[in-house]
Design a protein around this motif. Structure first.
Motif, short mmCIF file in Angstrom:
data_model
loop_
_atom_site.label_atom_id
_atom_site.label_comp_id
_atom_site.label_asym_id
_atom_site.label_seq_id
_atom_site.Cartn_x
_atom_site.Cartn_y
_atom_site.Cartn_z
N ASP A 308 0.81 -1.22 0.00
CA ASP A 308 0.00 0.00 0.00
C ASP A 308 0.85 1.26 0.00
O ASP A 308 0.34 2.34 -0.30
N LYS A 309 2.12 1.15 0.36
CA LYS A 309 2.98 2.33 0.45
C LYS A 309 3.93 2.48 -0.73
O LYS A 309 4.73 3.41 -0.76
N LEU A 310 3.86 1.57 -1.69
CA LEU A 310 4.81 1.61 -2.78
C LEU A 310 4.55 2.74 -3.77
O LEU A 310 5.49 3.33 -4.30
N GLY A 311 3.29 3.02 -4.05
CA GLY A 311 2.96 4.03 -5.04
C GLY A 311 1.95 3.57 -6.08
O GLY A 311 1.65 4.30 -7.03
N PHE A 312 1.42 2.35 -5.94
CA PHE A 312 0.41 1.85 -6.86
C PHE A 312 -0.83 2.73 -6.82
O PHE A 312 -1.29 3.14 -5.75
N GLU A 313 -1.40 3.02 -7.99
CA GLU A 313 -2.75 3.58 -8.05
C GLU A 313 -3.72 2.42 -7.73
O GLU A 313 -3.38 1.25 -7.91
N ILE A 331 4.57 -13.47 -14.55
CA ILE A 331 4.45 -12.05 -14.26
C ILE A 331 5.83 -11.43 -14.40
O ILE A 331 6.79 -11.89 -13.75
N PHE A 332 5.95 -10.41 -15.23
CA PHE A 332 7.24 -9.76 -15.43
C PHE A 332 7.14 -8.28 -15.04
O PHE A 332 6.22 -7.57 -15.45
N LEU A 333 8.13 -7.84 -14.25
CA LEU A 333 8.25 -6.44 -13.86
C LEU A 333 9.53 -5.91 -14.48
O LEU A 333 10.60 -6.48 -14.29
N THR A 334 9.44 -4.82 -15.24
CA THR A 334 10.59 -4.30 -15.96
C THR A 334 10.99 -2.93 -15.43
O THR A 334 10.22 -2.25 -14.76
N GLY A 335 12.20 -2.54 -15.76
CA GLY A 335 12.71 -1.25 -15.35
C GLY A 335 14.22 -1.30 -15.23
O GLY A 335 14.82 -2.38 -15.17
N PRO A 336 14.87 -0.13 -15.18
CA PRO A 336 16.34 -0.10 -15.08
C PRO A 336 16.81 -0.54 -13.70
O PRO A 336 16.03 -0.64 -12.75
N THR A 337 18.11 -0.78 -13.59
CA THR A 337 18.71 -1.13 -12.30
C THR A 337 18.46 0.00 -11.30
O THR A 337 18.61 1.18 -11.62
N GLY A 338 18.08 -0.37 -10.08
CA GLY A 338 17.86 0.63 -9.04
C GLY A 338 16.50 1.28 -9.06
O GLY A 338 16.27 2.27 -8.37
N SER A 339 15.57 0.72 -9.84
CA SER A 339 14.23 1.33 -9.92
C SER A 339 13.25 0.72 -8.91
O SER A 339 12.07 1.06 -8.94
N GLY A 340 13.72 -0.17 -8.06
CA GLY A 340 12.86 -0.70 -7.00
C GLY A 340 12.08 -1.95 -7.34
O GLY A 340 11.12 -2.29 -6.65
N ARG A 462 9.27 3.10 -12.33
CA ARG A 462 10.35 4.06 -12.12
C ARG A 462 10.18 4.64 -10.72
O ARG A 462 9.11 4.52 -10.12
N LEU A 463 11.20 5.29 -10.22
CA LEU A 463 11.12 5.96 -8.93
C LEU A 463 11.14 7.46 -9.12
O LEU A 463 11.97 7.99 -9.87
N VAL A 464 10.22 8.17 -8.47
CA VAL A 464 10.22 9.63 -8.46
C VAL A 464 10.42 10.10 -7.03
O VAL A 464 9.93 9.49 -6.08
N ARG A 465 11.14 11.19 -6.87
CA ARG A 465 11.36 11.74 -5.53
C ARG A 465 10.08 12.41 -5.03
O ARG A 465 9.38 13.07 -5.78
N VAL A 466 9.82 12.22 -3.73
CA VAL A 466 8.64 12.79 -3.09
C VAL A 466 8.98 14.17 -2.54
O VAL A 466 10.01 14.34 -1.87
N GLY A 512 18.01 20.52 2.30
CA GLY A 512 18.04 21.52 1.25
C GLY A 512 17.72 21.02 -0.14
O GLY A 512 17.77 21.79 -1.11
N THR A 513 17.37 19.73 -0.29
CA THR A 513 17.11 19.18 -1.63
C THR A 513 15.70 19.46 -2.11
O THR A 513 15.43 19.45 -3.30
N GLY A 514 14.76 19.68 -1.19
CA GLY A 514 13.36 19.87 -1.57
C GLY A 514 12.59 18.57 -1.66
O GLY A 514 11.37 18.58 -1.90
N TYR A 515 13.29 17.44 -1.50
CA TYR A 515 12.65 16.13 -1.61
C TYR A 515 13.00 15.28 -0.39
O TYR A 515 14.05 15.45 0.22
N GLN A 516 12.12 14.35 -0.08
CA GLN A 516 12.34 13.46 1.06
C GLN A 516 11.75 12.10 0.75
O GLN A 516 10.54 11.89 0.84
N GLY A 517 12.61 11.17 0.36
CA GLY A 517 12.15 9.82 0.01
C GLY A 517 11.70 9.71 -1.44
O GLY A 517 11.68 10.70 -2.19
N ARG A 518 11.35 8.50 -1.83
CA ARG A 518 10.90 8.24 -3.21
C ARG A 518 9.70 7.30 -3.21
O ARG A 518 9.51 6.53 -2.29
N LYS A 519 8.91 7.40 -4.25
CA LYS A 519 7.80 6.47 -4.50
C LYS A 519 7.88 5.98 -5.94
O LYS A 519 8.47 6.65 -6.80
N ALA A 520 7.27 4.84 -6.17
CA ALA A 520 7.29 4.26 -7.51
C ALA A 520 6.08 4.74 -8.32
O ALA A 520 5.01 5.00 -7.77
#
Length: 582
Positions: A308-313, A331-340, A462-466, A512-520
């Protein structure tokens, strides 16, 4: 402004007509400002120019000499302005009084910086002007107590013989569970200086929520960087002569060969930090200037293992969990290295896990240990590859199998065989989009008719910064941006009135980054009849995309917009990690 400044300098006797003409010519030829030309030619001191600007703008002058460029103690000024923001913007908090914060800066005419400081601190800003060189020096002194590594570096090592010291100290530093305890102070002894240096690097990285530590030796310098929310940030580097000792210490903790410096080595160890167990994956690789060390920090305490906390709609979560509840299929999940991808699959397994079924995973490496699930580490050097492990799995009576990654045709065929013989198989692929998994698997030798009949779901992430909840700023984007969001998000126009956009700002809580954590952000396609027929007939991506649209799902860009219009992430972040056709 430059003319008025030069007039002040002339009135003070710091500049004459001949020097001004020389600096003006140099400024025009070199393309730099007149102020920089005056200093570059040694015609006027930096402090003289700073004092002249102070008179010109009627802003108080701060320096070491007048005892103003010394921050007040016991006011916790670093809580108002963190070190990274201070260094990037050349600002230094001096004192707080009656709801006003005095700040030394090199450019007090920068109203945008002053407004940002007001918003960050919640205080009125009283600007003081100081020279760049003095601000840099004052910053080093002020934030030295916040940089734990700098204090350790300043200490004189008692013994340069690292190996004996480390081996003797291992028992002392271990917790009752046999893990390195970072909460304990290092006792004296041979090699203590370097042991303390390693502990401080680890503590500082974990305190800053870093996912990776990079230590690299170059010809003239050492680079220490932390990866925080996907971006690398420089940190105070240890001295060049300490790098070999630091790497030897990490090798001993990881049970690696400290004498081997010609070949890459991989290992791992665990630490206790703030009563949490944190595992570290170690990679040492020889370079032309020496060994490079990379540590991956696997903190179970911060990992999003809840689906529930990953970022799924909501619809995406429903489709994924329904496919994961099927008795058999791929079931295949695709994405670049480090995308969670690993985190997502582990969260899905944790969600669907029941005592009635047998779950097994084959990973390289096993990053998160899951209760009630048999996990196997791939070891190619002894013949335990993904394909070999998967074949042995089928004799272990599994119901659900997770394969860390499909890298070759042998593994792809083993996954397909397992799915066709009544098992549910979850795995990952390195493709740019979810539907790209189909042609990639066909390229690996999978027959299209077998793939069409066994594939249950393809997804990409993909991962986006929150955005930092403490400092994000609401704003109204341009009409073009709103139109683009409406077009690419596939949201109904009637919802436009509820949209709220925010942009990153920066505050002490987010460094000072403006972001805190990431979600998919995800694209999730359940394989329906239209897609099965298309997979059977063609591997053309355009045709496959058309068929995937028939499922009613949306792509990565649309998922990103849905988070941007709710103020979870910024428009810039969405546009930077997705493309319009993904």
């Amino acid at each position: 402004m430059a003319k008025k400044l030069t007039e002040i300098l002339m009135e003070q006797g710091k500049l004459n007509e001949e020097a001004l003409s020389k600096a003006t010519l140099h400024s025009q030829q070199s393309g730099i400002s007149l102020q920089d030309s005056l200093m570059a030619l040694g015609l006027v001191r930096e402090e003289d120019i700073t004092i002249a600007i102070s008179k010109q703008l009627s802003v108080p002058y701060a320096s070491r000499e007048n005892n103003i460029l010394i921050p007040e103690k016991d006011q916790n000024l670093s809580d108002y302005i963190n070190e990274r923001y201070a260094r990037e913007n050349l600002v230094l908090p001096l004192f707080e009084e009656d709801g006003s914060l005095a700040v030394a800066m090199n450019d007090p005419s920068n109203v945008f910086l002053i407004d940002n400081l007001k918003m960050m601190t919640g205080l009125e800003i009283q600007p003081f002007i100081a020279s760049k060189s003095q601000i840099f020096s004052a910053l080093d002194n002020f934030y030295a107590n916040k940089d734990m590594l700098k204090e350790v570096i300043a200490e004189d090592p008692e013994d340069n013989q690292i190996v004996e010291g480390v081996q003797e100290s291992l028992a002392e530093l271990a917790s009752p569970e046999g893990k390195l305890d970072l909460d304990k102070e290092t006792s004296g002894g041979a090699g203590t200086h370097y042991i303390k240096m390693v502990n401080v690097i680890l503590r500082q990285a974990m305190s800053e929520r870093a996912s990776d530590i990079h230590l690299e030796l170059f010809d003239e310098r050492v680079s220490l960087r932390f990866r925080i929310d996907g971006s690398l940030y420089e940190r105070t580097s240890p001295p060049k002569e300490a790098v070999s000792a630091i790497i030897s210490r990490i090798k001993i903790l990881s049970k690696l060969d400290i004498a081997e410096k010609r070949l890459p080595q991989d290992g791992s160890f665990a630490v206790k930090f703030h009563n949490r167990t944190i595992e570290l994956r170690v990679s040492v690789c020889p370079t032309v200037f020496g060994e490079k060390l990379v540590l991956r920090i696997l903190d179970k305490g911060t990992g999003e293992v809840n689906v529930d906390k990953l970022g799924f709609e909501p619809r995406q979560k429903k489709d994924f969990l329904e496919a994961a509840a099927l008795p058999h299929g791929l079931i295949f999940l695709t994405g670049p290295t480090g995308s969670g991808k690993t985190t997502t699959l582990n969260a899905v397994l944790t969600t669907i896990k029941t005592p009635e079924l047998n779950y097994m995973t084959l990973e390289d490496p096993v990053e998160y240990k899951l209760a009630g699930i048999s996990q196997v580490q791939v070891k190619p050097q002894i013949g335990l590859t993904f394909a070999a492990g998967l074949r042995s799995f089928l004799r272990q009576d599994p119901d659900v199998i997770l394969v860390g990654e499909v890298r070759d045709s042998e593994t792809a065929e083993a996954c397909l065989k397992a799915a066709l013989t009544g098992h549910l198989v979850l795995s990952t692929l390195h493709t740019n989009e979810a539907i790209g998994a189909v042609p990639r698997l066909i390229d690996m030798g999978i027959e299209p008719f077998l793939l069409a009949s066994s594939l249950a779901l393809v997804a990409a992430q993909r991962l986006v910064r929150v955005l930092c909840p403490y400092c994000k700023v609401p704003y109204i984007p341009t009409p073009e941006t709103i139109e683009q969001a409406l077009r690419e998000s596939q949201l109904p126009e009637r919802e436009k009135a509820t949209w709220t956009f925010f942009r990153a700002s920066g505050c002490p809580k987010c460094s000072g980054t403006g972001y805190q954590g990431r979600k998919a952000i995800y694209e999730v396609f359940r394989v329906n009849e239209a897609m099965r027929n298309t997979i059977y007939k063609t591997r053309d991506l355009i045709e496959l995309r058309k068929a995937s649209i028939s499922t009613g799902a949306w792509n990565l860009r649309a998922s990103g917009w849905r988070k941007a219009v709710r103020g979870i992430t910024s428009v810039e972040e969405v546009l930077s990690v997705t493309t319009a056709d993904e």
